[in-house]
Design a protein around this motif. Structure first.
Motif, PDB file in Angstrom:
ATOM      1  N   PHE A  23      73.520  35.384  59.987  1.00 56.93           N
ATOM      2  CA  PHE A  23      72.558  36.677  60.059  1.00 56.93           C
ATOM      3  C   PHE A  23      72.598  37.123  61.391  1.00 56.93           C
ATOM      4  O   PHE A  23      73.316  36.832  62.407  1.00 56.93           O
ATOM      5  CB  PHE A  23      71.178  35.797  60.068  1.00 56.93           C
ATOM      6  CG  PHE A  23      70.618  35.719  58.637  1.00 56.93           C
ATOM      7  CD1 PHE A  23      70.509  36.576  57.699  1.00 56.93           C
ATOM      8  CD2 PHE A  23      70.556  34.221  58.333  1.00 56.93           C
ATOM      9  CE1 PHE A  23      70.273  35.901  56.244  1.00 56.93           C
ATOM     10  CE2 PHE A  23      70.079  33.823  57.060  1.00 56.93           C
ATOM     11  CZ  PHE A  23      70.008  34.865  55.924  1.00 56.93           C
ATOM     12  N   THR A  24      72.617  38.524  61.264  1.00 56.84           N
ATOM     13  CA  THR A  24      72.955  39.511  62.632  1.00 56.84           C
ATOM     14  C   THR A  24      71.619  40.405  62.784  1.00 56.84           C
ATOM     15  O   THR A  24      70.675  40.283  61.933  1.00 56.84           O
ATOM     16  CB  THR A  24      74.071  40.306  62.439  1.00 56.84           C
ATOM     17  OG1 THR A  24      73.899  41.108  61.067  1.00 56.84           O
ATOM     18  CG2 THR A  24      75.274  39.341  62.086  1.00 56.84           C
ATOM     19  N   LEU A  50      75.680  30.065  48.936  1.00 52.70           N
ATOM     20  CA  LEU A  50      75.293  31.273  48.591  1.00 52.70           C
ATOM     21  C   LEU A  50      75.840  32.180  49.418  1.00 52.70           C
ATOM     22  O   LEU A  50      75.840  32.036  50.858  1.00 52.70           O
ATOM     23  CB  LEU A  50      73.808  31.413  48.634  1.00 52.70           C
ATOM     24  CG  LEU A  50      73.048  30.570  47.339  1.00 52.70           C
ATOM     25  CD1 LEU A  50      71.762  30.234  47.431  1.00 52.70           C
ATOM     26  CD2 LEU A  50      73.571  30.797  46.114  1.00 52.70           C
ATOM     27  N   VAL A  51      76.031  33.628  49.313  1.00 53.32           N
ATOM     28  CA  VAL A  51      76.385  34.656  50.086  1.00 53.32           C
ATOM     29  C   VAL A  51      75.823  35.965  49.862  1.00 53.32           C
ATOM     30  O   VAL A  51      74.799  35.818  49.337  1.00 53.32           O
ATOM     31  CB  VAL A  51      77.812  34.903  49.717  1.00 53.32           C
ATOM     32  CG1 VAL A  51      78.895  33.835  50.017  1.00 53.32           C
ATOM     33  CG2 VAL A  51      78.046  35.427  48.200  1.00 53.32           C
ATOM     34  N   GLN A  94      76.800  29.247  43.860  1.00 55.00           N
ATOM     35  CA  GLN A  94      77.569  30.347  44.624  1.00 55.00           C
ATOM     36  C   GLN A  94      77.004  31.656  44.296  1.00 55.00           C
ATOM     37  O   GLN A  94      76.196  31.685  43.545  1.00 55.00           O
ATOM     38  CB  GLN A  94      79.083  30.136  44.056  1.00 55.00           C
ATOM     39  CG  GLN A  94      79.697  28.949  44.708  1.00 55.00           C
ATOM     40  CD  GLN A  94      81.022  28.662  43.831  1.00 55.00           C
ATOM     41  OE1 GLN A  94      81.110  29.287  42.638  1.00 55.00           O
ATOM     42  NE2 GLN A  94      81.794  28.093  44.551  1.00 55.00           N
ATOM     43  N   GLY A  95      77.660  32.743  44.956  1.00 57.51           N
ATOM     44  CA  GLY A  95      77.080  34.126  44.427  1.00 57.51           C
ATOM     45  C   GLY A  95      75.796  34.652  45.455  1.00 57.51           C
ATOM     46  O   GLY A  95      75.720  33.776  46.379  1.00 57.51           O
ATOM     47  N   GLU A  96      75.267  35.613  44.928  1.00 61.30           N
ATOM     48  CA  GLU A  96      74.028  36.225  45.792  1.00 61.30           C
ATOM     49  C   GLU A  96      72.753  35.675  45.055  1.00 61.30           C
ATOM     50  O   GLU A  96      72.692  34.905  44.073  1.00 61.30           O
ATOM     51  CB  GLU A  96      74.083  37.375  45.425  1.00 61.30           C
ATOM     52  CG  GLU A  96      75.412  38.195  46.197  1.00 61.30           C
ATOM     53  CD  GLU A  96      75.296  39.514  46.455  1.00 61.30           C
ATOM     54  OE1 GLU A  96      74.249  40.337  45.763  1.00 61.30           O
ATOM     55  OE2 GLU A  96      76.224  40.203  47.018  1.00 61.30           O
ATOM     56  N   ILE A  97      71.673  35.710  46.152  1.00 63.30           N
ATOM     57  CA  ILE A  97      70.326  35.152  45.529  1.00 63.30           C
ATOM     58  C   ILE A  97      69.754  36.275  44.484  1.00 63.30           C
ATOM     59  O   ILE A  97      69.764  37.571  44.896  1.00 63.30           O
ATOM     60  CB  ILE A  97      69.488  35.221  46.926  1.00 63.30           C
ATOM     61  CG1 ILE A  97      70.157  34.166  47.844  1.00 63.30           C
ATOM     62  CG2 ILE A  97      68.064  34.924  46.361  1.00 63.30           C
ATOM     63  CD1 ILE A  97      69.152  34.317  49.069  1.00 63.30           C
ATOM     64  N   ASN A 142      73.870  28.176  54.293  1.00 58.08           N
ATOM     65  CA  ASN A 142      74.554  28.592  53.254  1.00 58.08           C
ATOM     66  C   ASN A 142      75.579  29.480  53.913  1.00 58.08           C
ATOM     67  O   ASN A 142      75.875  29.335  55.126  1.00 58.08           O
ATOM     68  CB  ASN A 142      73.412  29.644  52.309  1.00 58.08           C
ATOM     69  CG  ASN A 142      72.775  28.695  51.243  1.00 58.08           C
ATOM     70  OD1 ASN A 142      73.538  28.565  50.552  1.00 58.08           O
ATOM     71  ND2 ASN A 142      71.678  28.436  51.654  1.00 58.08           N
ATOM     72  N   ASP A 143      76.102  30.717  53.337  1.00 58.34           N
ATOM     73  CA  ASP A 143      77.063  31.542  54.075  1.00 58.34           C
ATOM     74  C   ASP A 143      76.355  32.982  53.990  1.00 58.34           C
ATOM     75  O   ASP A 143      77.303  33.951  53.606  1.00 58.34           O
ATOM     76  CB  ASP A 143      78.313  31.703  53.321  1.00 58.34           C
ATOM     77  CG  ASP A 143      79.245  32.289  54.126  1.00 58.34           C
ATOM     78  OD1 ASP A 143      79.263  32.427  55.277  1.00 58.34           O
ATOM     79  OD2 ASP A 143      80.369  32.475  53.603  1.00 58.34           O
TER      80      ASP A 143
END
Length: 406
Positions: free
Chosen positions: A180-181, A131-132, A109-112, A153-154
Protein backbone atom coordinates in the motif's frame (compact mmCIF):
# COMPACT_ATOMS: atom_id res chain seq x y z
CA UNK A 1 -37.97 -26.07 -4.81
CA UNK A 2 -35.79 -23.43 -3.25
CA UNK A 3 -34.13 -25.86 -0.83
CA UNK A 4 -33.19 -27.98 -3.86
CA UNK A 5 -31.23 -24.94 -5.03
CA UNK A 6 -29.19 -25.14 -1.82
CA UNK A 7 -28.67 -28.87 -2.31
CA UNK A 8 -27.37 -28.38 -5.85
CA UNK A 9 -25.14 -25.47 -4.74
CA UNK A 10 -23.52 -27.62 -2.03
CA UNK A 11 -22.92 -30.45 -4.49
CA UNK A 12 -21.29 -27.95 -6.86
CA UNK A 13 -19.14 -26.75 -3.95
CA UNK A 14 -18.05 -30.34 -3.31
CA UNK A 15 -17.27 -30.84 -7.00
CA UNK A 16 -14.78 -27.96 -6.75
CA UNK A 17 -12.78 -29.85 -4.10
CA UNK A 18 -9.99 -32.00 -5.51
CA UNK A 19 -8.59 -33.23 -2.18
CA UNK A 20 -10.39 -33.92 1.10
CA UNK A 21 -7.79 -35.81 3.16
CA UNK A 22 -9.83 -35.69 6.39
CA UNK A 23 -13.02 -36.84 4.69
CA UNK A 24 -15.07 -33.97 6.06
CA UNK A 25 -17.29 -33.98 2.96
CA UNK A 26 -17.87 -37.75 2.97
CA UNK A 27 -21.40 -37.28 4.34
CA UNK A 28 -22.30 -34.95 1.46
CA UNK A 29 -24.29 -37.52 -0.55
CA UNK A 30 -27.84 -38.70 -1.14
CA UNK A 31 -27.94 -40.89 1.96
CA UNK A 32 -28.64 -37.85 4.15
CA UNK A 33 -30.62 -34.65 3.72
CA UNK A 34 -28.21 -31.82 3.04
CA UNK A 35 -29.13 -30.10 6.32
CA UNK A 36 -27.54 -33.10 8.04
CA UNK A 37 -24.30 -32.81 6.11
CA UNK A 38 -21.26 -32.14 8.27
CA UNK A 39 -20.36 -28.43 8.61
CA UNK A 40 -23.44 -27.21 6.76
CA UNK A 41 -26.01 -25.59 9.05
CA UNK A 42 -29.63 -24.93 8.13
CA UNK A 43 -32.24 -22.68 9.68
CA UNK A 44 -35.55 -24.19 10.74
CA UNK A 45 -37.25 -20.82 10.47
CA UNK A 46 -36.15 -20.39 6.85
CA UNK A 47 -37.63 -23.66 5.52
CA UNK A 48 -34.41 -25.67 5.76
CA UNK A 49 -32.18 -23.17 3.96
CA UNK A 50 -28.40 -23.22 4.48
CA UNK A 51 -27.26 -20.35 6.70
CA UNK A 52 -23.70 -21.36 7.64
CA UNK A 53 -20.79 -23.18 6.02
CA UNK A 54 -17.94 -23.83 8.43
CA UNK A 55 -15.05 -25.83 6.98
CA UNK A 56 -12.11 -24.20 8.71
CA UNK A 57 -8.82 -26.12 9.00
CA UNK A 58 -9.71 -29.30 7.08
CA UNK A 59 -6.84 -29.28 4.55
CA UNK A 60 -9.26 -28.96 1.64
CA UNK A 61 -7.72 -28.38 -1.78
CA UNK A 62 -9.65 -26.95 -4.70
CA UNK A 63 -11.60 -24.00 -6.08
CA UNK A 64 -14.51 -22.13 -4.57
CA UNK A 65 -17.47 -22.82 -6.86
CA UNK A 66 -19.39 -19.81 -8.24
CA UNK A 67 -22.55 -21.71 -7.24
CA UNK A 68 -21.83 -20.50 -3.68
CA UNK A 69 -23.81 -17.44 -4.75
CA UNK A 70 -26.97 -19.55 -4.97
CA UNK A 71 -27.02 -20.13 -1.21
CA UNK A 72 -29.19 -17.06 -0.82
CA UNK A 73 -29.80 -17.46 2.92
CA UNK A 74 -26.12 -17.95 3.74
CA UNK A 75 -24.92 -15.70 6.57
CA UNK A 76 -21.54 -17.20 7.38
CA UNK A 77 -18.72 -18.71 5.31
CA UNK A 78 -15.59 -19.90 7.10
CA UNK A 79 -13.08 -21.62 4.82
CA UNK A 80 -9.99 -20.45 6.70
CA UNK A 81 -6.79 -22.49 6.93
CA UNK A 82 -7.29 -24.65 3.87
CA UNK A 83 -5.70 -24.74 0.40
CA UNK A 84 -8.29 -23.08 -1.79
CA UNK A 85 -6.90 -21.48 -4.93
CA UNK A 86 -8.14 -19.52 -7.91
CA UNK A 87 -10.21 -16.36 -7.67
CA UNK A 88 -12.86 -15.44 -5.13
CA UNK A 89 -16.02 -15.80 -7.23
CA UNK A 90 -17.94 -12.60 -7.98
CA UNK A 91 -21.13 -14.52 -7.20
CA UNK A 92 -20.43 -14.10 -3.47
CA UNK A 93 -21.69 -10.56 -3.99
CA UNK A 94 -25.20 -11.95 -4.47
CA UNK A 95 -25.37 -13.05 -0.82
CA UNK A 96 -27.06 -9.94 0.54
CA UNK A 97 -27.72 -11.63 3.91
CA UNK A 98 -24.06 -12.52 4.27
CA UNK A 99 -22.41 -11.34 7.53
CA UNK A 100 -19.14 -13.27 7.98
CA UNK A 101 -16.61 -14.08 5.25
CA UNK A 102 -13.46 -15.78 6.49
CA UNK A 103 -11.07 -16.96 3.77
CA UNK A 104 -7.91 -16.48 5.83
CA UNK A 105 -4.82 -18.56 5.07
CA UNK A 106 -5.54 -20.04 1.67
CA UNK A 107 -4.07 -19.42 -1.79
CA UNK A 108 -6.79 -17.30 -3.34
CA UNK A 109 -5.55 -15.18 -6.23
CA UNK A 110 -6.85 -12.32 -8.33
CA UNK A 111 -8.60 -9.20 -7.05
CA UNK A 112 -11.06 -8.67 -4.22
CA UNK A 113 -14.60 -8.73 -5.66
CA UNK A 114 -15.94 -5.20 -5.65
CA UNK A 115 -19.52 -6.40 -5.29
CA UNK A 116 -18.89 -7.60 -1.72
CA UNK A 117 -20.49 -4.27 -0.93
CA UNK A 118 -23.86 -5.81 -1.89
CA UNK A 119 -23.66 -8.00 1.21
CA UNK A 120 -24.45 -6.99 4.78
CA UNK A 121 -20.93 -7.98 5.80
CA UNK A 122 -19.96 -7.48 9.45
CA UNK A 123 -16.66 -9.37 9.31
CA UNK A 124 -14.32 -9.82 6.32
CA UNK A 125 -11.03 -11.68 6.72
CA UNK A 126 -9.09 -12.40 3.53
CA UNK A 127 -5.65 -12.36 5.15
CA UNK A 128 -2.74 -14.60 4.14
CA UNK A 129 -3.66 -15.25 0.52
CA UNK A 130 -2.16 -14.15 -2.80
CA UNK A 131 -4.64 -11.42 -3.67
CA UNK A 132 -3.56 -8.52 -5.87
CA UNK A 133 -4.96 -5.17 -6.93
CA UNK A 134 -6.45 -2.50 -4.72
CA UNK A 135 -8.96 -2.41 -1.91
CA UNK A 136 -12.29 -1.82 -3.67
CA UNK A 137 -13.65 1.66 -2.81
CA UNK A 138 -17.07 -0.01 -2.64
CA UNK A 139 -16.09 -1.51 0.73
CA UNK A 140 -16.69 1.97 2.11
CA UNK A 141 -20.43 1.43 1.63
CA UNK A 142 -20.52 -1.51 4.09
CA UNK A 143 -21.93 0.63 6.85
CA UNK A 144 -22.11 -2.27 9.34
CA UNK A 145 -18.59 -3.58 8.74
CA UNK A 146 -16.80 -4.12 12.05
CA UNK A 147 -13.72 -6.16 11.06
CA UNK A 148 -11.52 -6.03 7.96
CA UNK A 149 -8.29 -7.99 7.65
CA UNK A 150 -6.38 -8.08 4.36
CA UNK A 151 -2.87 -8.50 5.74
CA UNK A 152 -0.19 -10.64 4.08
CA UNK A 153 -1.39 -10.44 0.49
CA UNK A 154 0.11 -8.60 -2.48
CA UNK A 155 -2.33 -5.69 -2.48
CA UNK A 156 -1.33 -2.21 -3.59
CA UNK A 157 -2.69 1.28 -4.12
CA UNK A 158 -3.99 3.63 -1.47
CA UNK A 159 -6.57 3.19 1.28
CA UNK A 160 -9.99 4.25 -0.04
CA UNK A 161 -10.99 7.40 1.88
CA UNK A 162 -14.53 6.03 2.18
CA UNK A 163 -13.28 3.46 4.70
CA UNK A 164 -13.09 6.36 7.12
CA UNK A 165 -16.87 6.66 6.94
CA UNK A 166 -17.38 3.25 8.53
CA UNK A 167 -18.47 4.27 12.00
CA UNK A 168 -18.91 0.64 13.12
CA UNK A 169 -15.42 -0.50 12.09
CA UNK A 170 -13.38 -1.67 15.10
CA UNK A 171 -10.46 -3.52 13.47
CA UNK A 172 -8.43 -2.68 10.37
CA UNK A 173 -5.54 -5.04 9.56
CA UNK A 174 -3.55 -4.13 6.43
CA UNK A 175 -0.06 -5.07 7.58
CA UNK A 176 2.63 -7.17 6.05
CA UNK A 177 3.57 -8.29 2.50
CA UNK A 178 1.18 -5.77 0.93
CA UNK A 179 2.44 -2.72 -0.96
CA UNK A 180 0.00 0.00 0.00
CA UNK A 181 1.18 3.51 -0.86
CA UNK A 182 0.09 7.11 -0.45
CA UNK A 183 -0.96 8.98 2.64
CA UNK A 184 -2.97 7.64 5.54
CA UNK A 185 -6.46 9.07 4.91
CA UNK A 186 -7.53 11.97 7.10
CA UNK A 187 -11.03 10.50 7.02
CA UNK A 188 -9.78 7.69 9.27
CA UNK A 189 -10.69 9.88 12.23
CA UNK A 190 -14.37 9.47 11.31
CA UNK A 191 -14.24 5.73 11.99
CA UNK A 192 -14.98 6.48 15.62
CA UNK A 193 -15.29 2.84 16.74
CA UNK A 194 -11.74 1.90 15.68
CA UNK A 195 -9.85 -0.03 18.35
CA UNK A 196 -7.13 -1.88 16.45
CA UNK A 197 -5.23 -0.31 13.52
CA UNK A 198 -2.25 -2.04 11.90
CA UNK A 199 -0.78 -0.53 8.71
CA UNK A 200 2.76 -1.81 9.29
CA UNK A 201 5.19 -3.10 6.65
CA UNK A 202 3.81 -1.17 3.68
CA UNK A 203 4.97 1.91 1.77
CA UNK A 204 2.73 4.63 3.20
CA UNK A 205 4.23 8.12 3.09
CA UNK A 206 3.49 11.70 4.08
CA UNK A 207 2.14 13.03 7.36
CA UNK A 208 0.44 10.89 9.95
CA UNK A 209 -3.02 12.48 10.37
CA UNK A 210 -3.24 14.98 13.22
CA UNK A 211 -6.90 14.35 14.00
CA UNK A 212 -6.65 10.83 15.42
CA UNK A 213 -7.66 12.06 18.86
CA UNK A 214 -11.29 11.49 17.94
CA UNK A 215 -10.67 7.73 18.04
CA UNK A 216 -11.51 7.46 21.73
CA UNK A 217 -11.65 3.63 21.67
CA UNK A 218 -8.27 3.14 19.99
CA UNK A 219 -5.92 0.87 21.93
CA UNK A 220 -3.47 -0.46 19.30
CA UNK A 221 -1.88 1.79 16.66
CA UNK A 222 0.90 0.24 14.56
CA UNK A 223 2.34 2.10 11.55
CA UNK A 224 5.92 0.80 11.72
CA UNK A 225 8.02 -0.09 8.67
CA UNK A 226 6.65 2.48 6.22
CA UNK A 227 7.98 5.70 4.70
CA UNK A 228 5.95 8.10 6.78
CA UNK A 229 7.29 11.61 7.38
CA UNK A 230 7.87 14.79 5.38
CA UNK A 231 11.11 16.00 7.03
CA UNK A 232 9.40 19.26 7.97
CA UNK A 233 10.23 19.03 11.66
CA UNK A 234 6.69 18.33 12.85
CA UNK A 235 6.32 14.71 11.82
CA UNK A 236 5.75 13.64 15.43
CA UNK A 237 2.86 16.03 16.06
CA UNK A 238 0.40 13.16 15.70
CA UNK A 239 1.53 11.97 19.13
CA UNK A 240 -0.13 15.03 20.64
CA UNK A 241 -3.49 14.10 19.13
CA UNK A 242 -3.14 10.57 20.50
CA UNK A 243 -3.13 11.95 24.05
CA UNK A 244 -6.92 12.12 23.68
CA UNK A 245 -7.14 8.37 23.11
CA UNK A 246 -7.82 7.28 26.65
CA UNK A 247 -7.67 3.53 25.98
CA UNK A 248 -4.42 3.51 24.03
CA UNK A 249 -2.00 0.74 25.00
CA UNK A 250 0.32 0.33 21.99
CA UNK A 251 1.99 2.90 19.72
CA UNK A 252 4.58 1.67 17.23
CA UNK A 253 5.89 4.01 14.53
CA UNK A 254 9.42 2.63 14.25
CA UNK A 255 11.34 2.30 10.96
CA UNK A 256 9.91 5.34 9.19
CA UNK A 257 11.22 8.78 8.17
CA UNK A 258 9.67 10.71 11.03
CA UNK A 259 11.66 13.90 11.53
CA UNK A 260 11.52 16.22 14.51
CA UNK A 261 11.68 16.44 18.28
CA UNK A 262 9.69 14.36 20.69
CA UNK A 263 6.78 16.59 21.77
CA UNK A 264 6.49 17.26 25.47
CA UNK A 265 2.92 16.03 25.17
CA UNK A 266 4.07 12.39 25.18
CA UNK A 267 4.19 12.73 28.97
CA UNK A 268 0.41 13.19 28.74
CA UNK A 269 -0.20 9.91 26.94
CA UNK A 270 -2.52 7.90 29.11
CA UNK A 271 -1.06 5.98 31.99
CA UNK A 272 -2.27 2.64 30.68
CA UNK A 273 0.09 2.88 27.67
CA UNK A 274 2.14 -0.34 27.59
CA UNK A 275 4.35 0.04 24.54
CA UNK A 276 5.91 3.07 22.84
CA UNK A 277 8.26 2.21 19.96
CA UNK A 278 9.70 5.03 17.82
CA UNK A 279 13.09 3.57 16.90
CA UNK A 280 14.89 4.00 13.56
CA UNK A 281 13.50 7.38 12.62
CA UNK A 282 15.07 10.84 12.45
CA UNK A 283 14.20 12.06 15.91
CA UNK A 284 16.49 14.62 17.55
CA UNK A 285 16.54 16.70 20.72
CA UNK A 286 16.16 15.38 24.25
CA UNK A 287 13.78 13.07 26.05
CA UNK A 288 10.97 15.32 27.33
CA UNK A 289 10.31 15.79 31.01
CA UNK A 290 7.49 13.79 32.49
CA UNK A 291 8.32 10.50 30.81
CA UNK A 292 7.91 8.92 34.25
CA UNK A 293 4.17 9.60 34.00
CA UNK A 294 3.85 6.59 31.71
CA UNK A 295 3.79 4.26 34.66
CA UNK A 296 2.36 1.25 32.78
CA UNK A 297 5.08 1.11 30.12
CA UNK A 298 6.70 -2.27 29.72
CA UNK A 299 8.47 -1.41 26.48
CA UNK A 300 10.14 1.84 25.35
CA UNK A 301 12.09 1.88 22.08
CA UNK A 302 13.87 5.04 20.86
CA UNK A 303 16.86 3.34 19.24
CA UNK A 304 18.79 4.57 16.17
CA UNK A 305 17.79 8.22 16.23
CA UNK A 306 19.73 11.40 17.01
CA UNK A 307 18.57 11.98 20.58
CA UNK A 308 21.06 13.62 22.90
CA UNK A 309 21.50 14.85 26.43
CA UNK A 310 21.52 12.86 29.62
CA UNK A 311 19.08 10.15 30.58
CA UNK A 312 16.56 11.36 33.15
CA UNK A 313 16.94 9.76 36.55
CA UNK A 314 13.13 9.47 36.54
CA UNK A 315 13.44 6.40 34.31
CA UNK A 316 13.74 4.51 37.58
CA UNK A 317 10.09 5.26 38.30
CA UNK A 318 8.97 3.15 35.35
CA UNK A 319 8.88 0.08 37.54
CA UNK A 320 6.92 -2.08 35.06
CA UNK A 321 9.47 -1.59 32.28
CA UNK A 322 10.73 -4.85 30.79
CA UNK A 323 12.51 -3.56 27.68
CA UNK A 324 14.39 -0.28 27.18
CA UNK A 325 16.19 0.31 23.87
CA UNK A 326 18.12 3.57 23.50
CA UNK A 327 21.12 2.38 21.52
CA UNK A 328 22.40 4.22 18.46
CA UNK A 329 21.79 7.79 19.68
CA UNK A 330 23.97 10.58 21.06
CA UNK A 331 23.15 10.31 24.74
CA UNK A 332 25.93 11.42 27.06
CA UNK A 333 26.75 11.70 30.73
CA UNK A 334 26.46 8.91 33.24
CA UNK A 335 23.93 6.11 33.25
CA UNK A 336 21.38 6.79 36.00
CA UNK A 337 21.73 4.21 38.78
CA UNK A 338 17.94 4.24 39.11
CA UNK A 339 17.65 2.13 35.93
CA UNK A 340 19.10 -0.80 37.82
CA UNK A 341 16.26 -0.55 40.32
CA UNK A 342 13.64 -1.50 37.73
CA UNK A 343 13.21 -5.07 38.89
CA UNK A 344 11.31 -6.31 35.80
CA UNK A 345 13.80 -4.89 33.29
CA UNK A 346 15.21 -7.79 31.29
CA UNK A 347 16.16 -6.16 27.95
CA UNK A 348 18.45 -3.13 28.07
CA UNK A 349 20.23 -1.64 25.04
CA UNK A 350 22.42 1.41 25.63
CA UNK A 351 25.31 0.75 23.23
CA UNK A 352 26.55 3.17 20.54
CA UNK A 353 26.10 6.33 22.61
CA UNK A 354 28.51 8.71 24.35
CA UNK A 355 28.04 7.59 27.95
CA UNK A 356 31.02 7.89 30.26
CA UNK A 357 31.89 6.88 33.76
CA UNK A 358 31.39 3.50 35.31
CA UNK A 359 28.47 1.14 35.04
CA UNK A 360 26.23 1.63 38.09
CA UNK A 361 26.57 -1.12 40.65
CA UNK A 362 22.83 -1.76 40.38
CA UNK A 363 23.42 -2.94 36.79
CA UNK A 364 26.67 -4.80 37.38
CA UNK A 365 25.08 -7.22 39.79
CA UNK A 366 22.49 -8.43 37.25
CA UNK A 367 22.67 -12.13 36.48
CA UNK A 368 22.34 -11.31 32.80
CA UNK A 369 22.78 -14.78 31.37
CA UNK A 370 20.18 -16.43 33.57
CA UNK A 371 17.68 -13.70 32.67
CA UNK A 372 18.37 -13.91 28.91
CA UNK A 373 19.34 -10.26 28.97
CA UNK A 374 21.96 -8.28 27.17
CA UNK A 375 23.70 -5.10 28.28
CA UNK A 376 26.28 -3.30 26.22
CA UNK A 377 27.48 0.22 26.89
CA UNK A 378 30.24 1.08 24.41
CA UNK A 379 33.27 -0.83 25.65
CA UNK A 380 32.01 -1.31 29.19
CA UNK A 381 30.51 -4.78 29.08
CA UNK A 382 30.20 -6.64 32.38
CA UNK A 383 28.76 -9.69 30.61
CA UNK A 384 27.36 -10.46 27.18
CA UNK A 385 26.57 -13.45 25.06
CA UNK A 386 25.42 -13.48 21.44
CA UNK A 387 22.87 -16.23 21.94
CA UNK A 388 21.40 -14.39 24.91
CA UNK A 389 21.07 -11.30 22.72
CA UNK A 390 19.21 -13.17 20.00
CA UNK A 391 16.81 -14.72 22.47
CA UNK A 392 16.02 -11.48 24.23
CA UNK A 393 15.65 -8.99 21.40
CA UNK A 394 12.16 -10.03 20.35
CA UNK A 395 10.92 -11.18 23.74
CA UNK A 396 8.53 -8.33 24.43
CA UNK A 397 7.35 -7.33 20.98
CA UNK A 398 6.91 -10.69 19.29
CA UNK A 399 3.54 -11.38 20.84
CA UNK A 400 2.25 -8.07 19.48
CA UNK A 401 3.63 -8.57 16.01
CA UNK A 402 5.93 -5.59 16.35
CA UNK A 403 9.55 -5.24 15.26
CA UNK A 404 12.47 -6.36 17.32
CA UNK A 405 14.30 -3.82 19.43
CA UNK A 406 17.51 -3.98 17.45
Amino acid sequence: MKNETDWLALLAFKDGISEDPLGVLSSWNNSLRFCQWVRATCSRRQHQRVTSLNLTDHSLVGYLSPHIGNLSFLRRIDLSTNKFKGEIPQEIGRLFRHQVLNLTENSFQGEIPSNLSHCSELIISIARNQLVGELPPELGSLSKLIFLSAMFNDLSGSIPPLLGNLSSLTTLFLRGANQFTGALPISLSNAISLEFVDFSSNSFSGHVPLNLGSLSRLYHFNIEKNQLGNREGDDLSFLTSLTNCTNLKVISASVNNLYGELPGSIANLWRQLNLLVLGRNKIFGIIPKGIENLISLYGLGLQVNSLKGTLPDSFGKLNKLQALSLYGNKFSGQIPPSIGNITQLSNLYLDVNDFHGSIPLSLEIWDLWNNFSFLKINSMVPYSNESAQLKSTCLITHSLGLSCWK
